[in-house]
Scaffold this active site. Structure first.
Site, PDB file in Angstrom:
ATOM      1  N   CYS A 133       1.284 -72.225 -15.399  1.00 45.59           N
ATOM      2  CA  CYS A 133       1.700 -73.015 -14.233  1.00 45.59           C
ATOM      3  C   CYS A 133       0.713 -74.149 -13.968  1.00 45.59           C
ATOM      4  CB  CYS A 133       1.914 -72.114 -13.027  1.00 45.59           C
ATOM      5  SG  CYS A 133       3.042 -72.863 -11.842  1.00 45.59           S
ATOM      6  N   HIS A 162       5.361 -68.546 -14.993  1.00 39.44           N
ATOM      7  CA  HIS A 162       4.364 -67.477 -14.853  1.00 39.44           C
ATOM      8  C   HIS A 162       4.770 -66.302 -15.746  1.00 39.44           C
ATOM      9  CE1 HIS A 162       1.900 -68.926 -11.504  1.00 39.44           C
ATOM     10  NE2 HIS A 162       3.004 -69.467 -11.019  1.00 39.44           N
ATOM     11  N   GLU A 169       3.108 -64.083 -16.979  1.00 35.39           N
ATOM     12  CA  GLU A 169       2.362 -62.851 -16.670  1.00 35.39           C
ATOM     13  C   GLU A 169       3.177 -61.882 -15.813  1.00 35.39           C
ATOM     14  OE1 GLU A 169       1.651 -65.874 -15.555  1.00 35.39           O
ATOM     15  OE2 GLU A 169       0.915 -65.884 -13.479  1.00 35.39           O
TER      16      GLU A 169
END
Ligand code: GLN
Length: 550
Positions: A381, A526, A528
């Site tokens: 990001c 994102h 993750e």
């Protein structure tokens, strides 16, 4: 409503003693028995969502696929249960009040007095029913501890819920803390007894009591709690602290809780925990190789603020059979220090998401250093935005910047600019580009190959589609206001970066990479949020793998 069974998890004595992890571990065990398990958090905050909460105090803001900003507990749920949470997985008091008040203002209560009981409690039950749709087992964690003023309506709601679905379809689990008193060298059970008395006072007698202690305690402690609380002693189990949260499911299995869970669901099938066992063994192994990754961040030292990033890196290291050393690089320090000095000993760097000006020049410097020195880089990001700024500066736009950090709409240098529909909303909640968005990856790029391999090896899918013609389409979660200004693509390219993925209409830059480098990939998303211990996100996996193979 599908026939579902419910586990309600409450806490006594203290919060923050692992109620969520205990609940998620039970979920992982039930999932390993073959059930479809979902989870939900009910939090008594008056906030409507977690988007405006301070990340230092509350840790990371987790984003669901449907774009709700929640707290990090939902990240744990996704990691333990490998399912995607949704707007139904989080129920904050603020959102319940907001909905009730809006309904009242619209005349929805037809002149009735609107009250905590039954209106608040009914709406909470509706949310639980919605969140559990299509599940075999739904676990509801109630935030805080029993007896907190603000949590009481939730306790009443979960008590009432048993009337609706039948007590035998509900299992109440209470997690209590038993402190060790160093001066008298003994464990004190009184706070736990009082907590269970409080719970009983609200009409709930738990089916399982998990006694959290710093060190393993003797059986007599559990028996004492059972005796004073009118609970069968088999139902009171000790869960002492352990090193890794991923060992909690094994601790739970050892504790004797499995029989209670088996009785509750009505089957004796042995859970298949083999993948968890492998993962937990890898985490505990001291491998020959150690990889040192620098996390260039603003809130250094507070792992909770970047917990999905650190968990994804740790899982990627475990699956690659290397040790991971995480080094926190203070982005503000980097502004005034030589990048060479602070970064040269690292094997790779990650620049995670972030907001605001503080430390951003340090992050740009880190991206620039990685680009010019071929230091493996993963940008998430803001990590992609600073990489584009660094590349644009490198490619000739000397004062390249973001509208977030000083460039203005009229600037000549706003390489990162605000989307039209985001203008003027900077201080408001729930207004960003949030949740899942699709992207198409450019054939032949490293980014496309990484995702393709993830799918082909059966490690990861989560919306990734490899088409017959070789194209790769992905879906990732987002949380941002600013975008790459494509006017600057020539300079960004000249500076060393290629666009490797865009939104399907090509308007938004979603992925960039540096061709010819060992590993330099960054995304506006994102990833993750979608990485799991047993299904590591391919970007993290390949980031670590490429470093391992250098
Ligand atoms: N601050 C940047 C934006 O709003 C990046 C956000 C993030 O990293 N999550 O676009």
């Amino acid at each position: 409503m599908k026939r579902c069974k419910y586990i309600f998890v409450t806490g006594g004595v203290l919060s923050g003693v692992g109620k969520g992890i205990t609940a998620a571990s039970m979920g992982a065990i039930l999932k390993a028995k073959g059930y479809k398990v979902t989870m939900q958090k009910c939090d008594p905050y008056l906030n409507v969502d977690a988007g405006l909460l301070n990340p230092v105090e509350h840790g990371e803001c987790f984003v669901t696929h449907d774009g709700v900003e929640t707290d990090l507990d939902l990240g744990h749920y996704e990691r333990f249960l490998d399912f995607e949470t949704s707007k139904y997985s989080i129920t904050l008091s603020g959102s319940i009040y907001k909905e009730l008040i809006e309904r009242e203002r619209a005349g929805g209560f037809k002149g009735k007095t609107v009250q905590l009981v039954p209106h608040f409690t009914d709406l909470v039950q509706e949310k639980i029913a919605l969140a559990s749709k299509d599940s075999d087992i739904h676990i509801v964690e109630i935030g805080g501890t029993v007896g907190d003023y603000e949590g009481l309506p939730f306790i009443e709601a979960i008590r009432l819920f048993a009337n609706k679905v039948g007590r035998r379809n509900c299992l109440y689990l209470s997690v209590v803390y038993v402190p060790w008193i160093n001066t008298s060298k003994e464990l004190k059970t009184k706070p736990a007894q009082n907590a269970l008395k409080d719970l009983r006072g609200f009409g709930i007698i738990p089916d399982i009591v998990c006694v959290r202690t710093e060190k393993p305690c003797s059986r007599s402690i559990c028996e004492k709690i059972a005796a004073f609380s009118g609970i069968s002693s088999d139902a009171v189990v000790n869960l002492p602290d352990i090193n890794s949260v991923y060992d909690v499911p094994f601790n739970v299995l050892k504790s004797g809780v499995l029989q209670i869970l088996n009785d509750f669901v009505g089957d004796e099938k042995v859970p298949d925990m083999s993948k968890w066992a492998d993962f937990s063994a890898w985490r505990a192994t001291d491998f020959d190789k150690t990889i040192t990754i620098g996390l260039v961040a603003k809130y250094v030292g507070n792992e909770d603020t970047y917990i999905c990033v650190t968990e994804a890196l740790k899982a990627a290291a475990a699956h690659n059979h290397v040790n991971l050393e995480l080094k926190w690089i203070n982005a503000e320090d980097l502004e005034n220090e030589s990048a060479e000095k602070m970064l040269k000993d690292l094997d790779g760097i990650v620049v995670p998401g972030g907001f605001g000006t503080r430390g951003v020049e340090g992050k740009i410097k880190a991206a620039e250093y990685a680009l010019l020195n071929d230091l493996p880089y993963l940008g998430l990001c803001l990590g992609m935005q600073v990489a584009c700024i660094a590349a644009a500066r490198n490619g000739g736009v000397k004062d390249a910047n973001s509208e977030e950090f000083g460039a203005t709409e009229k600037s000549e240098n706003n390489v990162i600019y605000i989307m039209d529909d985001q203008k003027g909303k900077e201080q408001t909640g729930g207004t960003m580009r949030l949740g899942d968005y699709p992207a198409k990856l450019k054939r032949g790029t490293l980014t496309a190959d990484i995702y393709r391999e993830g799918v082909e090896k059966g490690i990861y899918t989560y919306g990734t589609k490899v088409l017959k013609n070789g194209d790769v389409n992905v879906v990732e979660r987002h949380r941002h206001r600013y975008e790459v200004n494509q006017k600057f693509l020539p300079e960004i390219r000249k500076g060393g970066l290629e666009i490797s993925g865009t939104s399907p209409d090509g308007k938004l830059v979603e992925f960039v990479e540096a061709p010819g480098k060992k590993f330099f990939v960054a995304t506006q998303a994102h990833p993750e949020f979608k990485s799991r211990p047993l299904a590591v996100h391919p970007l993290f996996y390949q980031f670590i793998k490429s470093i391992k193979n250098i």
